[in-house]
Design a protein around this motif. Structure first.
Motif, PDB file in Angstrom:
ATOM      1  N   ASN A 109      -3.356   5.486  -6.435  1.00  3.43           N
ATOM      2  CA  ASN A 109      -4.383   5.014  -5.483  1.00  3.43           C
ATOM      3  C   ASN A 109      -4.686   3.525  -5.607  1.00  3.43           C
ATOM      4  O   ASN A 109      -5.789   3.087  -5.328  1.00  3.43           O
ATOM      5  N   VAL A 110      -3.722   2.762  -6.076  1.00  2.00           N
ATOM      6  CA  VAL A 110      -3.966   1.322  -6.127  1.00  2.00           C
ATOM      7  C   VAL A 110      -3.002   0.602  -5.185  1.00  2.00           C
ATOM      8  O   VAL A 110      -1.915   1.095  -4.884  1.00  2.00           O
ATOM      9  N   ALA A 111      -3.432  -0.549  -4.719  1.00  6.60           N
ATOM     10  CA  ALA A 111      -2.597  -1.426  -3.897  1.00  6.60           C
ATOM     11  C   ALA A 111      -2.383  -2.727  -4.667  1.00  6.60           C
ATOM     12  O   ALA A 111      -3.128  -3.032  -5.605  1.00  6.60           O
ATOM     13  N   VAL A 112      -1.346  -3.457  -4.264  1.00  8.06           N
ATOM     14  CA  VAL A 112      -1.004  -4.713  -4.944  1.00  8.06           C
ATOM     15  C   VAL A 112      -1.062  -5.838  -3.919  1.00  8.06           C
ATOM     16  O   VAL A 112      -0.371  -5.793  -2.895  1.00  8.06           O
ATOM     17  N   LEU A 113      -1.884  -6.829  -4.200  1.00  7.39           N
ATOM     18  CA  LEU A 113      -2.027  -7.963  -3.285  1.00  7.39           C
ATOM     19  C   LEU A 113      -1.217  -9.145  -3.811  1.00  7.39           C
ATOM     20  O   LEU A 113      -1.374  -9.552  -4.969  1.00  7.39           O
ATOM     21  N   VAL A 114      -0.350  -9.659  -2.925  1.00  8.42           N
ATOM     22  CA  VAL A 114       0.514 -10.787  -3.280  1.00  8.42           C
ATOM     23  C   VAL A 114       0.135 -11.978  -2.405  1.00  8.42           C
ATOM     24  O   VAL A 114      -0.067 -11.825  -1.201  1.00  8.42           O
ATOM     25  N   GLU A 115       0.007 -13.144  -3.040  1.00  9.58           N
ATOM     26  CA  GLU A 115      -0.227 -14.370  -2.268  1.00  9.58           C
ATOM     27  C   GLU A 115       0.856 -15.363  -2.647  1.00  9.58           C
ATOM     28  O   GLU A 115       0.955 -15.758  -3.815  1.00  9.58           O
ATOM     29  N   GLY A 147      12.220  -7.207 -21.718  1.00  5.33           N
ATOM     30  CA  GLY A 147      13.350  -7.991 -21.201  1.00  5.33           C
ATOM     31  C   GLY A 147      12.901  -9.410 -20.895  1.00  5.33           C
ATOM     32  O   GLY A 147      13.597 -10.386 -21.199  1.00  5.33           O
ATOM     33  N   ALA A 148      11.709  -9.533 -20.296  1.00  9.42           N
ATOM     34  CA  ALA A 148      11.165 -10.868 -20.005  1.00  9.42           C
ATOM     35  C   ALA A 148      10.953 -11.637 -21.309  1.00  9.42           C
ATOM     36  O   ALA A 148      11.278 -12.832 -21.402  1.00  9.42           O
ATOM     37  N   ALA A 149      10.428 -10.960 -22.335  1.00 11.10           N
ATOM     38  CA  ALA A 149      10.197 -11.630 -23.624  1.00 11.10           C
ATOM     39  C   ALA A 149      11.519 -12.093 -24.237  1.00 11.10           C
ATOM     40  O   ALA A 149      11.577 -13.150 -24.883  1.00 11.10           O
ATOM     41  N   ALA A 150      12.577 -11.324 -24.028  1.00 14.83           N
ATOM     42  CA  ALA A 150      13.890 -11.712 -24.556  1.00 14.83           C
ATOM     43  C   ALA A 150      14.403 -12.983 -23.889  1.00 14.83           C
ATOM     44  O   ALA A 150      15.359 -13.597 -24.363  1.00 14.83           O
ATOM     45  N   LEU A 151      13.765 -13.379 -22.780  1.00 17.61           N
ATOM     46  CA  LEU A 151      14.123 -14.631 -22.099  1.00 17.61           C
ATOM     47  C   LEU A 151      12.999 -15.669 -22.199  1.00 17.61           C
ATOM     48  O   LEU A 151      13.041 -16.696 -21.520  1.00 17.61           O
ATOM     49  N   GLY A 152      11.985 -15.364 -23.002  1.00 14.65           N
ATOM     50  CA  GLY A 152      10.862 -16.298 -23.120  1.00 14.65           C
ATOM     51  C   GLY A 152      10.034 -16.381 -21.848  1.00 14.65           C
ATOM     52  O   GLY A 152       9.381 -17.395 -21.589  1.00 14.65           O
ATOM     53  N   LEU A 153      10.043 -15.320 -21.029  1.00  8.25           N
ATOM     54  CA  LEU A 153       9.346 -15.355 -19.739  1.00  8.25           C
ATOM     55  C   LEU A 153       8.185 -14.369 -19.663  1.00  8.25           C
ATOM     56  O   LEU A 153       7.673 -14.090 -18.576  1.00  8.25           O
ATOM     57  N   ALA A 154       7.756 -13.826 -20.807  1.00  6.42           N
ATOM     58  CA  ALA A 154       6.775 -12.733 -20.775  1.00  6.42           C
ATOM     59  C   ALA A 154       5.415 -13.172 -20.252  1.00  6.42           C
ATOM     60  O   ALA A 154       4.578 -12.333 -19.927  1.00  6.42           O
ATOM     61  N   ASN A 155       5.188 -14.473 -20.157  1.00  3.01           N
ATOM     62  CA  ASN A 155       3.890 -14.924 -19.629  1.00  3.01           C
ATOM     63  C   ASN A 155       3.841 -14.934 -18.103  1.00  3.01           C
ATOM     64  O   ASN A 155       2.796 -15.146 -17.521  1.00  3.01           O
ATOM     65  N   ARG A 156       4.996 -14.692 -17.439  1.00  2.00           N
ATOM     66  CA  ARG A 156       4.941 -14.721 -15.970  1.00  2.00           C
ATOM     67  C   ARG A 156       5.754 -13.650 -15.273  1.00  2.00           C
ATOM     68  O   ARG A 156       5.680 -13.471 -14.063  1.00  2.00           O
ATOM     69  N   VAL A 157       6.550 -12.896 -16.021  1.00  2.00           N
ATOM     70  CA  VAL A 157       7.457 -11.907 -15.422  1.00  2.00           C
ATOM     71  C   VAL A 157       7.303 -10.573 -16.156  1.00  2.00           C
ATOM     72  O   VAL A 157       6.992 -10.547 -17.345  1.00  2.00           O
ATOM     73  N   GLY A 158       7.494  -9.468 -15.425  1.00  2.00           N
ATOM     74  CA  GLY A 158       7.607  -8.166 -16.095  1.00  2.00           C
ATOM     75  C   GLY A 158       6.396  -7.266 -15.953  1.00  2.00           C
ATOM     76  O   GLY A 158       6.412  -6.140 -16.431  1.00  2.00           O
ATOM     77  N   GLN A 159       5.346  -7.752 -15.298  1.00  2.00           N
ATOM     78  CA  GLN A 159       4.153  -6.928 -15.137  1.00  2.00           C
ATOM     79  C   GLN A 159       3.667  -6.989 -13.692  1.00  2.00           C
ATOM     80  O   GLN A 159       3.809  -8.022 -13.037  1.00  2.00           O
ATOM     81  N   ILE A 160       3.049  -5.902 -13.250  1.00  2.00           N
ATOM     82  CA  ILE A 160       2.315  -5.944 -11.980  1.00  2.00           C
ATOM     83  C   ILE A 160       0.856  -6.171 -12.366  1.00  2.00           C
ATOM     84  O   ILE A 160       0.109  -5.232 -12.654  1.00  2.00           O
ATOM     85  N   ALA A 161       0.503  -7.432 -12.450  1.00  2.00           N
ATOM     86  CA  ALA A 161      -0.839  -7.817 -12.897  1.00  2.00           C
ATOM     87  C   ALA A 161      -1.155  -9.183 -12.297  1.00  2.00           C
ATOM     88  O   ALA A 161      -0.242  -9.980 -12.034  1.00  2.00           O
ATOM     89  N   VAL A 178       0.843  -1.204   0.000  1.00  2.00           N
ATOM     90  CA  VAL A 178       0.000   0.000   0.000  1.00  2.00           C
ATOM     91  C   VAL A 178       0.878   1.255   0.000  1.00  2.00           C
ATOM     92  O   VAL A 178       2.087   1.181   0.224  1.00  2.00           O
ATOM     93  N   GLY A 179       0.248   2.380  -0.252  1.00  2.00           N
ATOM     94  CA  GLY A 179       0.919   3.663  -0.025  1.00  2.00           C
ATOM     95  C   GLY A 179       1.890   4.091  -1.114  1.00  2.00           C
ATOM     96  O   GLY A 179       2.670   5.026  -0.919  1.00  2.00           O
ATOM     97  N   ALA A 180       1.860   3.444  -2.275  1.00  2.00           N
ATOM     98  CA  ALA A 180       2.722   3.913  -3.370  1.00  2.00           C
ATOM     99  C   ALA A 180       2.060   5.119  -4.032  1.00  2.00           C
ATOM    100  O   ALA A 180       0.848   5.115  -4.259  1.00  2.00           O
ATOM    101  N   ARG A 181       2.854   6.130  -4.326  1.00  2.00           N
ATOM    102  CA  ARG A 181       2.290   7.273  -5.041  1.00  2.00           C
ATOM    103  C   ARG A 181       1.941   6.867  -6.487  1.00  2.00           C
ATOM    104  O   ARG A 181       0.964   7.311  -7.047  1.00  2.00           O
ATOM    105  N   GLN A 182       2.789   6.018  -7.048  1.00  2.00           N
ATOM    106  CA  GLN A 182       2.492   5.481  -8.383  1.00  2.00           C
ATOM    107  C   GLN A 182       2.786   3.979  -8.375  1.00  2.00           C
ATOM    108  O   GLN A 182       3.781   3.554  -7.791  1.00  2.00           O
ATOM    109  N   VAL A 183       1.938   3.231  -9.058  1.00  2.00           N
ATOM    110  CA  VAL A 183       2.250   1.830  -9.354  1.00  2.00           C
ATOM    111  C   VAL A 183       2.406   1.744 -10.875  1.00  2.00           C
ATOM    112  O   VAL A 183       1.471   2.032 -11.628  1.00  2.00           O
ATOM    113  N   VAL A 184       3.628   1.423 -11.301  1.00  2.00           N
ATOM    114  CA  VAL A 184       3.914   1.294 -12.737  1.00  2.00           C
ATOM    115  C   VAL A 184       3.642  -0.159 -13.078  1.00  2.00           C
ATOM    116  O   VAL A 184       4.447  -1.035 -12.764  1.00  2.00           O
ATOM    117  N   THR A 185       2.482  -0.433 -13.671  1.00  2.00           N
ATOM    118  CA  THR A 185       2.078  -1.837 -13.815  1.00  2.00           C
ATOM    119  C   THR A 185       2.698  -2.529 -15.036  1.00  2.00           C
ATOM    120  O   THR A 185       2.905  -3.729 -15.025  1.00  2.00           O
TER     121      THR A 185
END
Ligand code: NIG
Ligand code: FE
Length: 427
Positions: free
Chosen positions: A36-42, A365-379, A8-15
């Motif tokens: 005004n967004v928060a990121v939930l991690v499990e 960068g993730a795509a350059a490693l074939g990892l774009a389906n799981r790395v590189g985004q806050i989503a 919580v509490g980030a002024r910006q979340v660069v997703t």
């Protein structure tokens, strides 16, 4: 139930949120900056990115990480490093400054050859002890995924030694570490001196090194330094085709100093990435665009070598190429672990927008490693790889150049680097 943590509490979340693949052309502009967004991690994954007040209500039992008004962004993906080496090569910097070119230093037995002599004399334990703080330093600059190449061994045993060090780093560090076999980094001096030496070395690579490396699963990718004076386009094709047949994904050092058909080859092979590209031709750009091969640009290298002809990033983006940025961290041409400095160069030298530079350092960068389906985004669904910056606005990231503003980073939900220890407190 795995632990839930709410950032919580980030002024910006660069997703950088969007399609789970390399972004090309105009798609690169949008870094998905939200307020005004928060990121939930499990556990290891991001499960929600939503209105902060709503998530605070619905996730009242989650552990809280207070981002104290900073910028939260995806951890950077440094998709091109040569971090397994022994001693530094500062003497070459002065030589180049006084007029001896990079390739001439190599012809005199320095350059890559100097690092090869040095690495061969060191043990696996020594190389691990040298590399570990280097990777931690990358993490301290917000990098949570790093690609590391072999390539200073150039014998079966010394390449295996280097790749085993990378495997140990991957097991020991919280960051995600991926290995590339770069046995084709140079023709070793002992082969250069022999009449049929070039051919013998290519055969050693393909027939002796590759099968062992593939069998022991010591690398995910194969790379070749394709450049006049090093490996020709035909030799590079032969090595990479063999690597692909052994199950490795392909990368290529292409057109770093001279346009030699490297980008065209990377496109024709459908390589994951072609890297450097300062001298790429129009045909090379077209080949990368039509194959969807990521162009990994390394402006730190050009800066350090004192070269002014940077890769034509704008022309590539306009042609629909996906551009990534990486450090090329290595002892000869780019001794830096400062990833944000590479973003600075991306903006000031390659003329990227800040949004493009952020996408280039994460999703692409993730795509350059074939990892774009799981790395590189806050989503939702992506790996919880995050970096928190002591900044108010993402545009400050390339602005305060050379600064160390990374407050903390997490990979797979686990702390990777913590600069500010009082960040986490239970609710
Ligand atoms: O990416 N171009 C080849 N390899 C490295 C340099 C290696 C060295 O000089 O040690 C690079 O620039
Ligand atoms: Fe490199």
């Amino acid at each position: 139930m795995p632990e839930r943590t709410l950032f919580v509490g980030a002024r910006q979340v660069v997703t950088c949120a969007g399609p789970a693949r390399a972004r090309r052309g105009a798609e690169m502009c949008d870094a998905g900056v939200r307020a005004n967004v928060a990121v939930l991690v499990e556990g290891e994954h991001i499960v929600a990115v939503d209105d902060e007040a709503a998530l605070r209500r619905s996730e009242a039992s989650a552990e809280i990480v207070d981002c104290v008004g900073g910028v939260l962004a995806p951890g950077f993906v440094d998709s091109h490093t040569h971090a397994i080496f022994g001693r530094a090569r500062y003497e070459e910097q002065e030589l180049r400054a006084t007029g001896v070119p990079y390739m001439e230093i190599a012809r005199r037995g320095g350059g890559i050859h100097a690092s090869v002599r040095d690495l061969r004399a060191r043990s696996e334990a020594e190389l691990f002890a040298l590399a570990e703080p280097r990777l931690r330093s990358l993490a301290a600059h917000g990098v949570t995924t790093v690609e590391v190449k072999s390539g200073y061994g150039l014998t079966l045993d010394d390449e295996l030694k280097s790749l085993r060090v990378i495997a140990k780093l991957a097991a020991a560090l919280p960051m995600r570490v991926r290995a590339t076999w770069l046995g084709a980094h140079e023709i070793p001096l002992e082969y250069r001196e022999r009449a049929n030496g070039r051919r013998e070395y290519v055969e050693l690579l393909v027939n002796e090194m590759l099968p062992v490396i593939a069998r022991e699963q010591l690398a995910s990718y194969a790379d070749v330094f394709c450049e006049p004076g090093v490996f020709t386009v035909d030799e590079s094709r032969e090595i990479l085709e063999a690597a692909r047949a052994s199950g490795l994904q392909l990368k290529l050092h292409a057109d770093e100093l001279t346009a030699g058909g490297g980008a065209e080859l990377a496109g024709a092979l459908g390589a994951l990435s072609a890297d450097h590209l300062a001298a790429v031709s129009d045909e090379g750009i077209a080949a990368l665009a039509s194959a969807g091969t990521v162009a990994t640009l390394l402006p730190g290298t050009m800066l350090f070598l004192g070269k002014r002809d940077h890769a034509p990033a704008r022309r590539m983006i306009d042609a629909g190429v996906s551009v990534a940025l990486a450090t090329d961290f290595n002892p000869g041409t780019s001794p830096t672990t400062n990833f944000p400095l590479v973003l600075t160069l991306g903006v000031s030298q390659l003329h990227l927008s800040v949004g493009e530079a952020m996408v280039a350092g994460t999703v692409n960068g993730a795509a350059a490693l074939g990892l774009a389906n799981r790395v590189g985004q806050i989503a939702p669904g992506f790996s919880a790889d995050l970096a928190l910056w002591d900044l108010e606005d993402v545009r400050e990231l390339p602005y305060w150049y050379g600064a160390g503003r990374c407050r903390a980073s997490w990979a797979r939900g686990k702390p990777c680097h913590v600069h500010h220890l009082a960040l986490t407190f239970p609710r």
